[in-house]
Write a protein that holds these residues in place. Sequence first.
Motif, short mmCIF file in Angstrom:
data_model
loop_
_atom_site.label_atom_id
_atom_site.label_comp_id
_atom_site.label_asym_id
_atom_site.label_seq_id
_atom_site.Cartn_x
_atom_site.Cartn_y
_atom_site.Cartn_z
N ALA A 8 0.82 -1.20 0.00
CA ALA A 8 0.00 0.00 0.00
C ALA A 8 0.87 1.26 0.00
O ALA A 8 0.55 2.25 -0.69
CB ALA A 8 -0.93 -0.01 1.21
N PHE A 9 1.97 1.22 0.75
CA PHE A 9 2.88 2.38 0.79
C PHE A 9 3.47 2.63 -0.59
O PHE A 9 3.50 3.78 -1.06
CB PHE A 9 3.98 2.13 1.81
CG PHE A 9 5.07 3.17 1.80
CD1 PHE A 9 4.87 4.40 2.42
CD2 PHE A 9 6.28 2.93 1.16
CE1 PHE A 9 5.87 5.36 2.42
CE2 PHE A 9 7.28 3.90 1.15
CZ PHE A 9 7.06 5.11 1.78
N ARG A 10 3.94 1.57 -1.25
CA ARG A 10 4.55 1.73 -2.58
C ARG A 10 3.52 2.22 -3.59
O ARG A 10 3.82 3.09 -4.42
CB ARG A 10 5.15 0.40 -3.06
CG ARG A 10 6.38 -0.04 -2.29
CD ARG A 10 6.95 -1.31 -2.90
NE ARG A 10 7.29 -1.09 -4.30
CZ ARG A 10 7.20 -2.02 -5.25
NH1 ARG A 10 6.77 -3.22 -4.95
NH2 ARG A 10 7.54 -1.74 -6.48
N ARG A 11 2.30 1.67 -3.52
CA ARG A 11 1.26 2.10 -4.45
C ARG A 11 0.94 3.58 -4.26
O ARG A 11 0.90 4.36 -5.23
CB ARG A 11 0.00 1.26 -4.23
CG ARG A 11 -1.19 1.66 -5.11
CD ARG A 11 -2.48 1.16 -4.52
NE ARG A 11 -2.67 1.72 -3.17
CZ ARG A 11 -3.59 1.30 -2.33
NH1 ARG A 11 -4.39 0.29 -2.65
NH2 ARG A 11 -3.71 1.86 -1.13
N ASP A 12 0.70 3.98 -3.01
CA ASP A 12 0.35 5.38 -2.75
C ASP A 12 1.49 6.31 -3.14
O ASP A 12 1.26 7.42 -3.65
CB ASP A 12 0.01 5.56 -1.27
CG ASP A 12 -1.27 4.82 -0.89
OD1 ASP A 12 -2.04 4.43 -1.80
OD2 ASP A 12 -1.49 4.60 0.33
N ARG A 13 2.72 5.88 -2.90
CA ARG A 13 3.87 6.72 -3.25
C ARG A 13 3.97 6.89 -4.76
O ARG A 13 4.24 8.00 -5.24
CB ARG A 13 5.14 6.09 -2.69
CG ARG A 13 6.37 6.98 -2.79
CD ARG A 13 7.58 6.30 -2.21
NE ARG A 13 8.73 7.21 -2.17
CZ ARG A 13 9.96 6.83 -1.90
NH1 ARG A 13 10.20 5.56 -1.62
NH2 ARG A 13 10.94 7.69 -1.90
#
Length: 367
Positions: A8-13
Amino acid sequence: EVEDRAWAFRRDRKIGRGTLRSTYVVAYRGFVANQLSSKKAYIRIRVMEEPVLPATDALPNSQLLRTNIRRFVALAFPGVRVRITIGDFVADAITDRHGFATVQIPAVDLEPGWGHYECQTMPTDPTEDPVRATGEVLVPDPEAPLGVVSDVDDTVLRTGMSEGLSAIRNTLLGTAGTRRAIPGMAALYRELGGAADPCVSPAFHYVSTGPWNLYDMLVDFLEIRGFPAGPLFLTDWAPQERFVVRSGQGHKLSTLERLFNAYPDTKFILFGDSGQKDPDTYVEAARRWPDNVTAIVIRDVGNQLPARTAQLRRQVEEVAEEHISMCLASDAVDAARFLVGLELLEPASVEVVREAMGADTPSIEPS
């Protein structure tokens, strides 16, 4: 949970930076079980970011390194609904936490050879267009005299797995066009099947503990080096529900079980190498499914490990008492002679493989 948070962190970033690439569907090669009462295609797909791959092999090492690393860090898309179609039959699925979806779908109208299936995403957002892909499924000829299951690393593709860092270097700095084949093995595989009927070729299946991230490279490599086409059974290197990494030996045994269940009347030749656990894995398979394993061929990669070679030669003698035909082959010609002795290969094929070995072996080994 940690993996989900990282995703989720990588996607949002990526969304925040505007670097999230388009949705891409990888349609892997599947296979069709040949039981007439339940003729089904086994199909696997993956939904992920569109990969950034080179259009040419002529790239500097730094760019090749970045490109190959991207294969492993491309974002997978979980929870995507997909629809797979073969003829009039349709199967729906939802991708798992690593972007994969697997279905079984009737394939009653497909003839022996290669058939095709269609796959598309089913977006929940009405403004989003579906992403489509076409894949292949192998329908083995029921008249084929045998089937072949082959390991990849150091059986058909020289990886240097027994040489430590060489394997990492070859993976990160190699392409399909630069990777080296094991001399003579492509010719040996092409010759198989001719002893019974030259018009009916065996079905080939390639199994490896390598990751699905390298799928496109391996397909291209097999084609470039002249190996018979076949489905690949690779592994997901991401953390599993119960384990951090998947067992390589367990992966190969489960793949063999799937194939033997799909083709209960087919005799298989199993090809592997001595660098990993192939000898033990294949012997275990022969003990569990003696009606499906007709021969085991192990390529000896341990020239610098004479103790390992001696151990395997003892194992060959021991399993012979269990009526398991196993060969520790020094090269493709040695393997061809063994298969001739079992009447699985025409005697003339030995010379064909010998000539191919000379053509496949470089005059000067690269450093």
